[in-house]
Design an enzyme around this catalytic site. Structure first.
Site, short mmCIF file in Angstrom:
data_model
loop_
_atom_site.label_atom_id
_atom_site.label_comp_id
_atom_site.label_asym_id
_atom_site.label_seq_id
_atom_site.Cartn_x
_atom_site.Cartn_y
_atom_site.Cartn_z
N GLU A 281 0.75 -1.19 -0.09
CA GLU A 281 -0.08 -0.01 0.01
C GLU A 281 0.92 1.22 -0.05
O GLU A 281 0.49 2.28 -0.31
CB GLU A 281 -1.03 0.06 1.16
N TRP A 284 1.72 1.52 -3.55
CA TRP A 284 0.81 2.20 -4.49
C TRP A 284 0.79 3.79 -4.20
O TRP A 284 0.95 4.50 -5.37
CB TRP A 284 -0.58 1.66 -3.85
N TRP A 312 -20.09 9.96 -20.41
CA TRP A 312 -20.45 10.33 -19.31
C TRP A 312 -21.87 10.85 -19.42
O TRP A 312 -22.41 11.72 -20.25
CB TRP A 312 -19.44 11.21 -18.53
N ASN A 348 -11.14 2.57 3.11
CA ASN A 348 -10.54 2.49 1.61
C ASN A 348 -11.60 1.60 0.77
O ASN A 348 -11.98 1.73 -0.46
CB ASN A 348 -9.31 1.83 1.44
N TRP A 366 -15.81 11.05 -13.63
CA TRP A 366 -14.91 10.67 -12.43
C TRP A 366 -14.57 12.11 -12.05
O TRP A 366 -14.14 12.06 -10.64
CB TRP A 366 -13.84 9.98 -12.72
N TRP A 389 -9.41 7.72 -8.54
CA TRP A 389 -10.69 7.84 -9.13
C TRP A 389 -10.46 7.18 -10.53
O TRP A 389 -11.40 6.89 -10.89
CB TRP A 389 -11.04 9.57 -8.98
#
Length: 474
Positions: A281, A284, A312, A348, A366, A389
Protein backbone atom coordinates in the site's frame (compact mmCIF):
# COMPACT_ATOMS: atom_id res chain seq x y z
CA UNK A 1 27.89 35.99 8.38
CA UNK A 2 26.46 33.05 6.51
CA UNK A 3 22.92 31.87 7.20
CA UNK A 4 20.68 29.00 6.17
CA UNK A 5 17.12 29.07 4.89
CA UNK A 6 15.05 25.86 5.04
CA UNK A 7 11.78 25.87 3.13
CA UNK A 8 9.31 23.26 4.41
CA UNK A 9 6.41 22.16 2.23
CA UNK A 10 4.72 18.74 2.58
CA UNK A 11 7.34 17.66 5.13
CA UNK A 12 6.07 19.16 8.37
CA UNK A 13 8.30 17.21 10.75
CA UNK A 14 11.66 17.23 12.50
CA UNK A 15 12.22 13.45 12.39
CA UNK A 16 13.84 12.11 9.21
CA UNK A 17 13.89 15.54 7.60
CA UNK A 18 17.08 15.73 5.51
CA UNK A 19 16.83 19.48 4.93
CA UNK A 20 16.66 20.18 8.67
CA UNK A 21 19.39 17.64 9.40
CA UNK A 22 21.69 19.42 6.96
CA UNK A 23 20.79 22.80 8.48
CA UNK A 24 21.64 21.50 11.95
CA UNK A 25 24.99 20.22 10.71
CA UNK A 26 25.83 23.59 9.16
CA UNK A 27 25.25 25.36 12.45
CA UNK A 28 24.72 28.80 10.92
CA UNK A 29 21.74 31.00 11.87
CA UNK A 30 18.63 29.33 10.57
CA UNK A 31 15.32 30.46 9.14
CA UNK A 32 12.61 27.82 8.72
CA UNK A 33 9.71 28.96 6.56
CA UNK A 34 6.40 27.61 5.36
CA UNK A 35 4.79 29.37 2.41
CA UNK A 36 1.07 29.09 1.71
CA UNK A 37 1.21 29.38 -2.07
CA UNK A 38 -2.04 29.26 -4.00
CA UNK A 39 -0.93 31.83 -6.56
CA UNK A 40 1.93 30.29 -8.52
CA UNK A 41 0.88 29.09 -12.00
CA UNK A 42 -0.75 25.67 -11.97
CA UNK A 43 -0.78 25.25 -8.18
CA UNK A 44 -4.11 23.75 -7.10
CA UNK A 45 -5.89 25.55 -4.25
CA UNK A 46 -6.32 23.42 -1.14
CA UNK A 47 -9.60 21.78 -0.18
CA UNK A 48 -11.45 22.66 2.99
CA UNK A 49 -10.57 19.56 5.01
CA UNK A 50 -6.89 19.82 4.07
CA UNK A 51 -6.87 23.46 5.17
CA UNK A 52 -8.24 22.44 8.57
CA UNK A 53 -5.48 19.87 8.95
CA UNK A 54 -2.79 22.24 7.71
CA UNK A 55 -3.69 24.84 10.35
CA UNK A 56 -3.27 22.38 13.19
CA UNK A 57 -0.20 20.74 11.67
CA UNK A 58 1.55 24.10 11.34
CA UNK A 59 0.68 24.97 14.94
CA UNK A 60 2.18 21.68 16.11
CA UNK A 61 5.28 22.17 13.94
CA UNK A 62 5.81 25.69 15.29
CA UNK A 63 5.78 24.35 18.85
CA UNK A 64 8.19 21.52 17.95
CA UNK A 65 10.62 23.92 16.28
CA UNK A 66 10.50 26.28 19.24
CA UNK A 67 11.30 23.39 21.58
CA UNK A 68 14.34 22.63 19.41
CA UNK A 69 15.58 26.23 19.61
CA UNK A 70 14.18 27.46 16.33
CA UNK A 71 11.00 29.12 15.06
CA UNK A 72 8.61 28.85 12.13
CA UNK A 73 8.16 31.79 9.77
CA UNK A 74 4.83 31.87 7.96
CA UNK A 75 4.42 33.75 4.68
CA UNK A 76 1.62 33.71 2.11
CA UNK A 77 1.88 34.37 -1.62
CA UNK A 78 3.90 33.28 -4.68
CA UNK A 79 6.58 31.03 -3.24
CA UNK A 80 9.45 31.97 -5.54
CA UNK A 81 9.22 35.67 -4.72
CA UNK A 82 8.75 35.04 -1.00
CA UNK A 83 11.78 32.76 -0.78
CA UNK A 84 13.93 35.26 -2.68
CA UNK A 85 12.80 38.10 -0.41
CA UNK A 86 13.39 36.08 2.75
CA UNK A 87 16.84 35.00 1.59
CA UNK A 88 17.72 38.63 1.07
CA UNK A 89 16.29 39.67 4.45
CA UNK A 90 18.35 37.08 6.33
CA UNK A 91 21.48 37.21 4.14
CA UNK A 92 21.10 33.47 3.52
CA UNK A 93 23.90 31.85 1.54
CA UNK A 94 22.33 28.37 1.68
CA UNK A 95 18.84 27.33 0.65
CA UNK A 96 17.61 23.81 1.54
CA UNK A 97 14.40 21.93 0.82
CA UNK A 98 13.01 18.43 0.33
CA UNK A 99 11.89 17.55 -3.16
CA UNK A 100 8.35 17.72 -4.59
CA UNK A 101 7.07 15.87 -7.65
CA UNK A 102 4.14 17.78 -9.15
CA UNK A 103 4.91 19.77 -12.31
CA UNK A 104 3.93 23.27 -11.00
CA UNK A 105 5.93 22.71 -7.82
CA UNK A 106 8.96 21.39 -9.71
CA UNK A 107 8.84 24.44 -11.96
CA UNK A 108 8.98 26.75 -8.93
CA UNK A 109 11.85 24.78 -7.42
CA UNK A 110 13.84 24.71 -10.66
CA UNK A 111 13.40 28.44 -11.08
CA UNK A 112 14.64 29.05 -7.55
CA UNK A 113 17.73 26.92 -8.12
CA UNK A 114 18.52 28.94 -11.24
CA UNK A 115 18.05 32.19 -9.32
CA UNK A 116 20.13 30.95 -6.38
CA UNK A 117 23.02 29.97 -8.65
CA UNK A 118 23.01 33.42 -10.23
CA UNK A 119 23.00 35.02 -6.76
CA UNK A 120 25.83 32.87 -5.45
CA UNK A 121 23.53 31.05 -3.05
CA UNK A 122 23.90 27.31 -2.60
CA UNK A 123 20.57 25.54 -3.21
CA UNK A 124 20.29 21.85 -2.35
CA UNK A 125 17.28 19.53 -2.43
CA UNK A 126 16.84 16.15 -0.75
CA UNK A 127 14.84 12.94 -1.06
CA UNK A 128 12.49 12.86 1.89
CA UNK A 129 8.90 12.04 0.99
CA UNK A 130 9.18 9.16 -1.48
CA UNK A 131 11.27 6.03 -0.99
CA UNK A 132 11.60 5.53 -4.75
CA UNK A 133 11.76 8.72 -6.75
CA UNK A 134 9.97 8.58 -10.13
CA UNK A 135 13.03 8.82 -12.36
CA UNK A 136 14.80 6.00 -10.51
CA UNK A 137 12.23 3.25 -11.26
CA UNK A 138 12.11 2.56 -14.99
CA UNK A 139 11.19 -0.30 -17.28
CA UNK A 140 13.78 -2.19 -19.28
CA UNK A 141 13.18 0.22 -22.17
CA UNK A 142 13.75 3.22 -19.92
CA UNK A 143 10.15 4.38 -19.65
CA UNK A 144 7.79 4.66 -16.68
CA UNK A 145 5.79 1.71 -15.45
CA UNK A 146 2.09 1.68 -16.31
CA UNK A 147 1.15 -1.32 -14.18
CA UNK A 148 1.59 -1.41 -10.42
CA UNK A 149 2.78 -4.99 -9.85
CA UNK A 150 5.92 -4.82 -12.00
CA UNK A 151 6.57 -1.30 -10.68
CA UNK A 152 6.55 -2.49 -7.09
CA UNK A 153 8.50 -5.60 -7.95
CA UNK A 154 11.22 -3.39 -9.43
CA UNK A 155 11.19 -1.20 -6.32
CA UNK A 156 11.64 -4.00 -3.80
CA UNK A 157 14.22 -5.75 -5.99
CA UNK A 158 16.55 -2.79 -5.57
CA UNK A 159 18.37 -1.51 -2.50
CA UNK A 160 16.47 -1.28 0.76
CA UNK A 161 15.07 2.23 1.42
CA UNK A 162 17.58 4.26 3.39
CA UNK A 163 17.46 4.37 7.17
CA UNK A 164 15.52 7.30 8.62
CA UNK A 165 17.43 10.20 10.13
CA UNK A 166 17.07 11.00 13.82
CA UNK A 167 15.52 14.38 14.60
CA UNK A 168 18.06 17.07 15.43
CA UNK A 169 18.37 17.54 19.15
CA UNK A 170 18.87 21.29 18.75
CA UNK A 171 18.60 23.55 15.77
CA UNK A 172 20.73 26.68 15.20
CA UNK A 173 19.41 29.93 16.57
CA UNK A 174 17.01 31.80 14.28
CA UNK A 175 18.53 34.09 11.68
CA UNK A 176 17.93 37.83 11.98
CA UNK A 177 17.51 40.58 9.46
CA UNK A 178 20.06 43.33 8.86
CA UNK A 179 18.60 45.50 11.61
CA UNK A 180 18.83 42.67 14.14
CA UNK A 181 15.15 41.76 14.10
CA UNK A 182 13.60 38.37 13.54
CA UNK A 183 11.99 38.00 10.08
CA UNK A 184 8.32 38.90 10.12
CA UNK A 185 5.89 36.00 10.33
CA UNK A 186 2.20 36.18 9.52
CA UNK A 187 -0.26 35.06 12.23
CA UNK A 188 -1.60 31.60 11.41
CA UNK A 189 -5.14 32.61 12.35
CA UNK A 190 -5.04 35.34 9.69
CA UNK A 191 -4.83 32.70 6.98
CA UNK A 192 -8.44 31.66 7.53
CA UNK A 193 -7.73 27.95 7.16
CA UNK A 194 -10.32 26.94 9.77
CA UNK A 195 -14.04 26.84 8.93
CA UNK A 196 -16.02 29.55 10.66
CA UNK A 197 -19.56 29.96 9.36
CA UNK A 198 -20.46 27.21 9.83
CA UNK A 199 -17.73 25.39 11.73
CA UNK A 200 -18.11 21.83 10.46
CA UNK A 201 -14.85 20.55 11.97
CA UNK A 202 -16.04 19.05 15.28
CA UNK A 203 -15.94 15.50 13.90
CA UNK A 204 -12.46 16.03 12.50
CA UNK A 205 -11.18 17.34 15.82
CA UNK A 206 -12.68 14.35 17.62
CA UNK A 207 -11.03 11.91 15.20
CA UNK A 208 -7.55 13.22 14.47
CA UNK A 209 -4.45 14.66 16.13
CA UNK A 210 -2.59 16.55 13.38
CA UNK A 211 1.15 16.96 13.81
CA UNK A 212 4.27 14.85 14.14
CA UNK A 213 3.41 13.50 17.59
CA UNK A 214 0.02 12.37 16.36
CA UNK A 215 1.64 10.64 13.39
CA UNK A 216 4.06 8.68 15.54
CA UNK A 217 1.27 7.74 17.93
CA UNK A 218 -0.76 6.39 15.00
CA UNK A 219 2.20 4.35 13.78
CA UNK A 220 2.81 2.90 17.24
CA UNK A 221 -0.84 1.90 17.58
CA UNK A 222 -0.77 0.29 14.15
CA UNK A 223 2.33 -1.86 14.63
CA UNK A 224 1.14 -2.95 18.07
CA UNK A 225 -2.30 -3.86 16.76
CA UNK A 226 -3.81 -4.05 13.26
CA UNK A 227 -0.55 -4.48 11.30
CA UNK A 228 -0.22 -8.21 12.00
CA UNK A 229 -3.67 -8.90 10.54
CA UNK A 230 -3.77 -6.11 7.99
CA UNK A 231 -4.47 -8.40 5.03
CA UNK A 232 -7.94 -9.22 6.31
CA UNK A 233 -8.57 -6.36 8.74
CA UNK A 234 -8.13 -3.67 6.09
CA UNK A 235 -11.32 -4.86 4.35
CA UNK A 236 -13.61 -4.62 7.39
CA UNK A 237 -14.85 -1.03 7.76
CA UNK A 238 -16.45 -1.66 11.14
CA UNK A 239 -13.12 -2.37 12.90
CA UNK A 240 -9.86 -0.48 13.30
CA UNK A 241 -8.01 -2.58 10.77
CA UNK A 242 -6.05 0.07 8.88
CA UNK A 243 -3.20 2.39 9.82
CA UNK A 244 -4.99 5.72 9.26
CA UNK A 245 -1.57 7.17 8.48
CA UNK A 246 -2.64 8.63 5.14
CA UNK A 247 -3.25 12.24 6.28
CA UNK A 248 0.01 12.22 8.23
CA UNK A 249 1.83 11.06 5.10
CA UNK A 250 -0.04 13.68 3.07
CA UNK A 251 1.51 16.46 5.14
CA UNK A 252 4.81 14.73 5.69
CA UNK A 253 4.35 14.58 9.46
CA UNK A 254 5.98 11.17 9.22
CA UNK A 255 8.21 9.82 6.48
CA UNK A 256 7.66 6.59 4.52
CA UNK A 257 11.23 5.64 5.47
CA UNK A 258 10.31 5.80 9.15
CA UNK A 259 7.20 3.68 8.58
CA UNK A 260 9.09 1.13 6.47
CA UNK A 261 11.86 0.59 8.99
CA UNK A 262 9.55 0.62 12.01
CA UNK A 263 7.71 -2.29 10.42
CA UNK A 264 11.06 -3.93 9.72
CA UNK A 265 12.11 -3.59 13.36
CA UNK A 266 8.83 -4.96 14.72
CA UNK A 267 8.17 -7.84 12.36
CA UNK A 268 11.45 -9.22 10.98
CA UNK A 269 12.30 -12.06 11.25
CA UNK A 270 9.02 -13.90 10.82
CA UNK A 271 6.98 -10.99 9.48
CA UNK A 272 3.41 -12.03 8.69
CA UNK A 273 2.32 -11.70 5.08
CA UNK A 274 -0.05 -8.95 6.18
CA UNK A 275 2.90 -6.62 6.74
CA UNK A 276 3.98 -7.14 3.16
CA UNK A 277 0.48 -6.24 2.03
CA UNK A 278 0.70 -2.99 3.98
CA UNK A 279 4.10 -2.26 2.45
CA UNK A 280 2.53 -2.68 -0.98
CA UNK A 281 0.00 0.00 0.00
CA UNK A 282 2.95 2.29 0.62
CA UNK A 283 4.09 1.18 -2.82
CA UNK A 284 0.76 2.18 -4.36
CA UNK A 285 1.29 5.67 -2.99
CA UNK A 286 4.71 5.74 -4.65
CA UNK A 287 3.17 4.49 -7.92
CA UNK A 288 0.57 7.28 -7.84
CA UNK A 289 3.32 9.87 -7.50
CA UNK A 290 5.14 8.40 -10.48
CA UNK A 291 1.90 8.67 -12.46
CA UNK A 292 1.57 12.33 -11.53
CA UNK A 293 5.22 13.00 -12.30
CA UNK A 294 4.75 11.62 -15.81
CA UNK A 295 1.20 13.01 -16.25
CA UNK A 296 0.95 16.46 -14.63
CA UNK A 297 -2.72 16.88 -15.58
CA UNK A 298 -3.80 13.63 -13.90
CA UNK A 299 -6.65 15.39 -12.06
CA UNK A 300 -8.20 16.84 -15.22
CA UNK A 301 -7.36 14.55 -18.15
CA UNK A 302 -7.98 10.87 -18.75
CA UNK A 303 -4.78 8.86 -18.44
CA UNK A 304 -6.14 6.60 -21.18
CA UNK A 305 -7.05 9.02 -24.00
CA UNK A 306 -9.71 6.71 -25.45
CA UNK A 307 -11.83 7.68 -22.43
CA UNK A 308 -12.16 11.14 -23.94
CA UNK A 309 -14.91 9.48 -25.98
CA UNK A 310 -16.67 7.94 -23.00
CA UNK A 311 -20.36 8.82 -22.72
CA UNK A 312 -20.52 10.21 -19.21
CA UNK A 313 -24.04 11.18 -18.16
CA UNK A 314 -24.19 14.39 -16.11
CA UNK A 315 -26.12 13.46 -12.95
CA UNK A 316 -29.06 15.55 -11.94
CA UNK A 317 -28.48 18.00 -9.14
CA UNK A 318 -30.58 15.81 -6.87
CA UNK A 319 -28.58 12.68 -7.70
CA UNK A 320 -25.23 14.36 -7.13
CA UNK A 321 -26.41 15.91 -3.85
CA UNK A 322 -27.73 12.54 -2.70
CA UNK A 323 -24.34 10.96 -3.32
CA UNK A 324 -22.43 13.80 -1.66
CA UNK A 325 -24.67 13.89 1.41
CA UNK A 326 -25.11 10.16 1.94
CA UNK A 327 -28.70 9.92 0.75
CA UNK A 328 -28.57 7.43 -2.14
CA UNK A 329 -30.63 4.78 -0.34
CA UNK A 330 -27.75 2.31 -0.46
CA UNK A 331 -26.41 1.98 3.10
CA UNK A 332 -22.74 1.25 2.38
CA UNK A 333 -22.42 4.23 0.02
CA UNK A 334 -24.32 6.49 2.40
CA UNK A 335 -22.39 5.40 5.49
CA UNK A 336 -19.13 6.10 3.69
CA UNK A 337 -20.15 9.52 2.48
CA UNK A 338 -21.34 10.48 5.96
CA UNK A 339 -18.13 9.17 7.50
CA UNK A 340 -16.29 11.37 5.02
CA UNK A 341 -18.31 14.44 5.95
CA UNK A 342 -18.00 13.84 9.68
CA UNK A 343 -14.35 12.78 9.93
CA UNK A 344 -12.66 13.90 6.69
CA UNK A 345 -11.75 10.28 5.94
CA UNK A 346 -13.37 7.16 4.54
CA UNK A 347 -12.43 3.51 4.79
CA UNK A 348 -10.67 2.44 1.60
CA UNK A 349 -13.02 -0.40 0.65
CA UNK A 350 -15.96 1.91 1.12
CA UNK A 351 -14.20 4.56 -0.97
CA UNK A 352 -14.10 2.09 -3.84
CA UNK A 353 -17.78 1.26 -3.46
CA UNK A 354 -18.83 4.91 -3.20
CA UNK A 355 -16.69 5.90 -6.17
CA UNK A 356 -17.95 3.00 -8.27
CA UNK A 357 -21.54 4.00 -7.52
CA UNK A 358 -20.92 7.53 -8.78
CA UNK A 359 -19.00 6.72 -11.96
CA UNK A 360 -20.72 3.46 -12.92
CA UNK A 361 -24.22 3.41 -11.47
CA UNK A 362 -24.75 7.12 -12.06
CA UNK A 363 -22.30 7.29 -15.00
CA UNK A 364 -21.02 10.60 -13.64
CA UNK A 365 -17.66 11.89 -14.83
CA UNK A 366 -14.96 10.77 -12.37
CA UNK A 367 -13.75 14.37 -12.11
CA UNK A 368 -16.89 15.28 -10.16
CA UNK A 369 -16.01 12.73 -7.51
CA UNK A 370 -12.34 13.66 -7.51
CA UNK A 371 -13.23 17.30 -6.87
CA UNK A 372 -15.58 16.37 -3.99
CA UNK A 373 -12.97 14.18 -2.34
CA UNK A 374 -10.35 16.90 -2.87
CA UNK A 375 -12.47 19.26 -0.79
CA UNK A 376 -13.59 16.83 1.92
CA UNK A 377 -10.69 14.40 2.53
CA UNK A 378 -7.99 15.25 5.04
CA UNK A 379 -5.62 12.98 3.09
CA UNK A 380 -6.34 14.34 -0.41
CA UNK A 381 -3.09 14.80 -2.29
CA UNK A 382 -2.30 15.67 -5.89
CA UNK A 383 -1.29 12.13 -6.84
CA UNK A 384 -3.37 9.53 -4.99
CA UNK A 385 -6.71 11.31 -5.24
CA UNK A 386 -6.91 11.56 -9.05
CA UNK A 387 -5.05 8.29 -9.63
CA UNK A 388 -7.50 6.36 -7.46
CA UNK A 389 -10.53 7.96 -9.08
CA UNK A 390 -9.20 7.13 -12.52
CA UNK A 391 -8.51 3.57 -11.35
CA UNK A 392 -12.17 3.11 -10.39
CA UNK A 393 -13.42 4.79 -13.56
CA UNK A 394 -11.27 2.56 -15.76
CA UNK A 395 -9.56 5.54 -17.37
CA UNK A 396 -6.36 5.30 -15.35
CA UNK A 397 -3.17 3.27 -15.21
CA UNK A 398 -3.56 -0.38 -14.19
CA UNK A 399 -7.25 0.48 -13.89
CA UNK A 400 -10.09 -1.57 -12.53
CA UNK A 401 -11.65 -3.59 -15.39
CA UNK A 402 -14.65 -1.87 -16.94
CA UNK A 403 -16.89 -4.79 -15.96
CA UNK A 404 -15.95 -4.51 -12.27
CA UNK A 405 -18.87 -2.64 -10.79
CA UNK A 406 -18.98 -2.70 -7.01
CA UNK A 407 -22.39 -3.77 -5.75
CA UNK A 408 -22.79 -1.86 -2.47
CA UNK A 409 -25.27 -4.40 -1.09
CA UNK A 410 -23.02 -7.37 -1.81
CA UNK A 411 -20.03 -5.47 -0.43
CA UNK A 412 -21.70 -4.55 2.86
CA UNK A 413 -23.05 -8.07 3.35
CA UNK A 414 -19.57 -9.50 2.82
CA UNK A 415 -17.46 -7.00 4.74
CA UNK A 416 -19.92 -5.60 7.31
CA UNK A 417 -22.19 -8.57 7.83
CA UNK A 418 -23.43 -7.49 11.26
CA UNK A 419 -23.98 -3.92 10.06
CA UNK A 420 -21.69 -2.41 12.66
CA UNK A 421 -20.26 0.20 10.27
CA UNK A 422 -23.65 0.92 8.70
CA UNK A 423 -25.31 1.60 12.05
CA UNK A 424 -22.46 3.81 13.23
CA UNK A 425 -23.07 6.35 10.48
CA UNK A 426 -26.74 5.65 9.65
CA UNK A 427 -28.62 5.84 12.97
CA UNK A 428 -31.92 5.66 11.03
CA UNK A 429 -31.16 1.99 10.43
CA UNK A 430 -30.27 1.11 14.02
CA UNK A 431 -33.52 -0.79 14.66
CA UNK A 432 -33.19 -3.05 11.60
CA UNK A 433 -31.87 -6.59 11.98
CA UNK A 434 -28.56 -7.74 10.54
CA UNK A 435 -30.20 -8.81 7.28
CA UNK A 436 -32.50 -5.89 6.69
CA UNK A 437 -29.87 -3.25 7.47
CA UNK A 438 -28.18 -3.95 4.12
CA UNK A 439 -31.41 -3.58 2.11
CA UNK A 440 -33.74 -1.38 4.17
CA UNK A 441 -36.22 -1.01 1.30
CA UNK A 442 -37.06 -4.70 1.77
CA UNK A 443 -37.51 -4.46 5.53
CA UNK A 444 -40.85 -5.29 7.17
CA UNK A 445 -40.42 -2.43 9.61
CA UNK A 446 -39.77 1.06 8.37
CA UNK A 447 -36.54 3.00 8.70
CA UNK A 448 -37.87 6.51 9.38
CA UNK A 449 -35.97 9.24 7.56
CA UNK A 450 -33.90 6.93 5.38
CA UNK A 451 -34.39 7.47 1.64
CA UNK A 452 -35.47 4.93 -0.95
CA UNK A 453 -32.79 3.98 -3.52
CA UNK A 454 -32.32 6.73 -6.10
CA UNK A 455 -31.50 4.26 -8.90
CA UNK A 456 -31.90 0.55 -9.57
CA UNK A 457 -28.59 -1.32 -9.27
CA UNK A 458 -29.35 -3.91 -11.94
CA UNK A 459 -30.57 -1.37 -14.49
CA UNK A 460 -27.67 1.02 -13.96
CA UNK A 461 -25.18 -1.82 -14.05
CA UNK A 462 -26.53 -2.90 -17.42
CA UNK A 463 -26.39 0.69 -18.67
CA UNK A 464 -22.77 1.07 -17.52
CA UNK A 465 -21.69 -2.20 -19.13
CA UNK A 466 -23.31 -1.20 -22.41
CA UNK A 467 -21.62 2.20 -22.31
CA UNK A 468 -18.22 0.71 -21.58
CA UNK A 469 -18.73 -1.87 -24.33
CA UNK A 470 -19.44 0.87 -26.87
CA UNK A 471 -16.16 2.52 -25.88
CA UNK A 472 -14.35 -0.80 -26.19
CA UNK A 473 -15.87 -1.41 -29.63
CA UNK A 474 -14.73 2.02 -30.80
Amino acid sequence: MSATLVWLRDDLRLDDNPALTEAAARGTPLTVVYVLDEESPGVRPLGGAVKWWLHHSLAALAADLEAAGSRLVLRRGPAAQIIQDLAAETSADTLLWNRRYGAPERAVDAGLKTWATAEGIGATSFQANLMFEPWTVRTGSGGPYKVFTPFWRACVAGPEPRLPLAPPGRLPAPARTGDGQLPASEPLDDWGLLPRQPDWSAGLAATWTPGEAGAHSRLADFVDGPAAEYGTGRDIPGVEGTSRLSPHLRFGEISPFRIWHTLREHFVPGAPADVGIFRSELGWREFCWQLLYENPDLATRNYRPEFDRFEWQPPSGAELAAWQQGGTGYPLVDAGMRQLWQTGWMHNRVRMAAASFLVKNLLADWRLGEAWFWDTLVDADSASNPANWQWVAGSGADASPYFRIFNPVTQSKKFDAAGRYLREYLPELAALDDKAVHEPWKADCAAPGYPAPIVDLAETRARALATYQRLKDG
